[in-house]
Scaffold this motif. Structure first.
Motif, PDB file in Angstrom:
ATOM      1  N   GLY A 318       0.666  -1.184  -0.085  1.00 15.71           N
ATOM      2  CA  GLY A 318       0.025   0.143  -0.025  1.00 15.71           C
ATOM      3  C   GLY A 318       0.862   1.303   0.016  1.00 15.71           C
ATOM      4  O   GLY A 318       1.653   1.520  -0.815  1.00 15.71           O
TER       5      GLY A 318
ATOM      6  N   PRO B 290      -8.385   2.820   0.033  1.00 17.46           N
ATOM      7  CA  PRO B 290      -7.691   2.567   1.325  1.00 17.46           C
ATOM      8  C   PRO B 290      -8.427   1.488   2.427  1.00 17.46           C
ATOM      9  O   PRO B 290      -9.588   1.750   2.445  1.00 17.46           O
ATOM     10  CB  PRO B 290      -7.434   3.717   2.279  1.00 17.46           C
ATOM     11  N   SER B 359      -3.460   0.908   4.547  1.00 18.76           N
ATOM     12  CA  SER B 359      -3.507  -0.181   3.926  1.00 18.76           C
ATOM     13  C   SER B 359      -3.678  -1.373   5.263  1.00 18.76           C
ATOM     14  O   SER B 359      -4.139  -2.504   5.236  1.00 18.76           O
ATOM     15  CB  SER B 359      -2.603  -1.050   3.060  1.00 18.76           C
TER      16      SER B 359
END
Lengths: 535, 535
Positions: A318, B290, B359
């Motif tokens: 991420g 996210p 994340s």
């Protein structure tokens, strides 16, 4: 093909002196003919004698290798030199040895024959120089660190070289916002060091960091190794000071994160390769220095696995993912052979370098190890190593960053820098290997996979027109079919300006020409670059 | 001050019909005089009759409130309407009720008197319309969701309104790269929903998302609530399709992360507020959705604590920080009073909204709780609440997002949108409160502190020239002294175009005028906007 060099070493000096005493501009009609044979003035401006006299006979003059004709700019006279001496006293370089390096690109593929290089220290000096050149119709080649890949940073003929090397002062740094304001000639690596000492990093990083100037980075809209995380210079550059072709100083050197007051003029100059103005200072937003940096270097069994590893790491790493680079086995062989670097993992068809940058050491390590467990467990990756300490991180990055250097030691390099849909990124490399067969020494693919950016390089013992013919327009046509870009980050410079039409429609080309005519009506700024020659 | 409205409702229709049958363009000399009194043609174009006939008498016509003179464009004739009907059959709107909303900004501060609105569906239709208008010298006001703050999205006189509302199709979405290609009239909130279903988010978000069009967002270079994390549209917009003033379609709608082929033409149109071309389609990079979103809403005892909380959270939340917004106590009172929203924390001089997006659910929660412990422990924050579930997150965001709406219900609003060095961000609010005293109903400050962007708003019962005189040029001079920007994200539109000089030097203004003349030589695109009137 061996470059055609005429061995008459002292002649160039003599001829240039003749030009100086004459001091006349070249009449337009001299260049009206369609022949590639240089006319008397281009011979005068660009004889091969310089390099032979200095022992580097193997680099052919650009005007001899390529079908380009000198435009009717004036030739630098003694009076001009005297005027420059008044503007930048003691910083007018005419020494052939110093000029030699500035006339030639670092890849040793293009060479101009400028006979004067100026080293201004301030925007005001640049302004005086350009006002003078504009009045005299003298062409100017702005030059930063001269690390470009497309022949944009050296003269094609006898353009005056305007070096930013002495404009190397930091103007200010704001330690809360991370906004750096500096002159255009600051070297990227030195700026990196400067801001890292203050707990920030530069938003861009590239292999040439030890030589390239921030002004050149901005003028070419450099991409590089941190693009995936910190984005384009179009977002991180907050302000520019630019000198226009007529000497006007355009002060847009603001240090504001947001500013919607009228058209964003600085964008005109970002990526315009010195053809619309000379960047003299830059205001740029630096991200905070990450507390944890990890680099994983992995071997993958095939390109589909490279892609799947990318998808997996985007999901699992991420916001801490800061680079996803790849290189093929031939790249590894070349860095091993020419630079004596050794692979830290077992031999594989492909290698991947993944960098994470984050604020939590433990969190980042945990994310990275979960990811590695996953990709090793399912066979996407067959071998790997991870580095966290600075020297090992640097060593792993060197394998990727120094590919370009290894290639340049392998012979003449045909360089392509292409944006493509990521799924098809490597197909062109495979297809070219088949197409070229033994004509090429090496056909390699590497690059910023995370940005859809392939560096496709072909090496051969020497420049060869027939190999070039096998590569072009094939590579460009292939790219255009995928709606890709024929220049992802290197720009167009001199070498790619003729193929702009593969990535942009005629209406866009027309508007670009109009912008050039508006900002530089006499065309004195970095001529023969970026835009196609007018037919 | 009560707007001067003339009560003669049916007259406007009659007068317009007169104009139609005449079909003549307004001769330039009609506008040569310096008087503010409208000449016969401007009266014809802009009588106050429309609004009185429809029961909204309180909004004064722009041309009555401000010293602006109609430029010598042609007046729409019956033949023109017939021609438009051929280009966009059934989508030529002349109904007064429909036109009323399109003539007035949502803040109800400016009002034009256009008598025709066109609803093209494709770039080709826009091209035909503009080619026609260019030929006929008819002025055009491109309009998206009409949510602008500076009067840029409505006509000033009788410009033809070119609405993007029916250009609302998604053209494509690439599920690996997150690149969305869509027409300009897609509503931001609908696009958000579309990409969220595919596990991505839009890189921008703003209070007006339910109405604003992506084309308008790009044309005004909208900033908004995600700027801190995902940066400017100049970085996230990858390509544009634009129709130029003469009808030329400029197809730069590429979907490549990197493309350095020539000048980046799309940058010309981002933020140019429809004055250089009409954006018809957008290619934009969407970040992955996210997995964890947390919002903390905190009370701070003073502005120095707001700043220190920001520094602390930048260090401790690092890459997961996605918004840092602030509002003062008066803002909270206004959303409470006008919208019946209640504060989730105890009364404080300042409130801060912090959003994290990341994340790793557990990692993010851990980072956030360490941060909150720190700021609560040392008294930077006196009270706070945290939300993780979607509905509570939305509720907290509403407190910040709906301030603008609360202000508009409070009376006439003087809006300033300023970039300043973050340390001085609130000083102007305090100084203005003292300066204005009881003249103002409310003087409030809120905004995107993380981007150095203050929204300074002053409310009063009604528009008053004397209050305006106390505000301007004071606010602009104060901002210029700090080298700030007099428009951080709202643009210049009609209301701020005259004050561009406070943030840009004369050389920049001159170049902007040159660009306008190059791209729109007749000046038909969104006239009276962005650039100062030529003296």
């Amino acid at each position: 093909m061996v470059p055609r060099m005429v061995l008459r070493s002292p002649v160039w000096l003599f001829r240039w002196q003749v030009a100086c005493t004459r001091g006349a501009s070249v009449p337009q009609r001299t260049w009206a003919g369609a022949s590639r044979t240089p006319g008397p003035d281009s011979t005068l401006a660009c004889t091969g004698g310089l390099s032979t006299s200095l022992g580097t006979p193997e680099v052919m003059l650009t005007c001899e290798r390529y079908p380009v004709r000198r435009l009717p700019f004036s030739v630098v006279s003694e009076q001009d030199l005297a005027a420059f001496e008044r503007i930048v006293p003691g910083r007018v370089v005419t020494d052939p040895a110093e000029l030699e390096a500035a006339n030639m690109d670092w890849l040793r593929t293009v060479r101009g024959c400028s006979q004067v290089l100026l080293r201004p220290r301030t925007a005001e000096e640049v302004s005086h120089i350009l006002r003078y050149c504009h009045g005299r119709n003298l062409a100017v080649n702005p030059q930063g660190g001269n690390t470009g890949m497309v022949g944009g940073s050296v003269p094609v003929f006898d353009e005056i070289i305007l070096s930013t090397a002495l404009m190397n002062q930091v103007i200010g740094f704001h330690s809360v916002s991370g906004i750096l304001v500096c002159q255009a000639g600051c070297i990227l690596e030195e700026l990196s060091r400067y801001v890292e000492e203050r707990d920030f990093i530069m938003p861009l990083d590239l292999g040439a960091k030890g030589s390239c100037h921030i002004g050149g980075n901005v003028a070419t809209n450099a991409g590089g190794l941190r693009f995936l995380r910190y984005g384009s210079l179009r977002g991180t550059v907050l302000g520019l000071e630019v000198v226009l072709a007529d000497g006007t100083v355009l002060d847009c050197l603001t240090s504001l994160r947001k500013d919607n007051t009228g058209y964003d003029l600085k964008q005109l100059f970002i990526g315009s390769e010195g053809t619309l103005g000379v960047i003299t200072a830059v205001s740029i937003l630096c991200p905070p220095r990450p507390r944890a940096v990890n680099v994983a270097f992995l071997g993958c069994p095939g390109f589909p696995e490279v892609l799947q590893t990318f998808s997996t790491c985007k999901g699992m790493l991420g916001e801490i993912l800061s680079a996803y680079e790849f290189m093929d086995a031939e790249c590894m062989q070349l860095v091993g052979h020419h630079l004596r670097l050794t692979s830290p993992v077992q031999e594989s068809p492909f290698y991947v370098l993944i960098e994470t940058s984050g604020s939590g050491v433990a969190h980042d390590a945990e994310k990275l190890s979960s990811f590695l467990e996953r990709v090793l467990g399912c066979g996407l990756v067959t071998d790997g190593t991870v580095a966290t300490d600075h020297s090992k991180v640097k060593m792993l990055w060197a394998l990727r960053e120094r590919i370009s250097e290894a290639l340049s030691r392998d012979g003449y390099v045909y360089k392509y820098d292409i944006s493509l849909p990521v799924e098809r990124l490597y197909d062109l490399v495979t297809e070219l290997r088949t197409r070229l067969g033994p004509q090429a020494k090496h056909v390699v693919g590497y690059g910023h996979l995370g940005d859809g950016n392939l560096h496709l390089n072909v090496t051969a013992e020497a420049f060869s027109s027939s190999l070039l013919g096998a590569l072009e327009p094939y590579v460009y046509e292939w790219t255009a079919e995928q709606r890709g870009s024929i220049s992802a980050e290197h720009g167009l410079g001199f070498k790619k300006r003729g193929v702009l039409g593969y990535s942009k429609p005629p209406e866009a080309l027309h508007l670009m020409q109009q912008l050039k005519a508006l900002l530089d009506p006499k065309g004195i700024l970095n001529p023969y670059k970026t835009l196609p020659a007018r037919s």
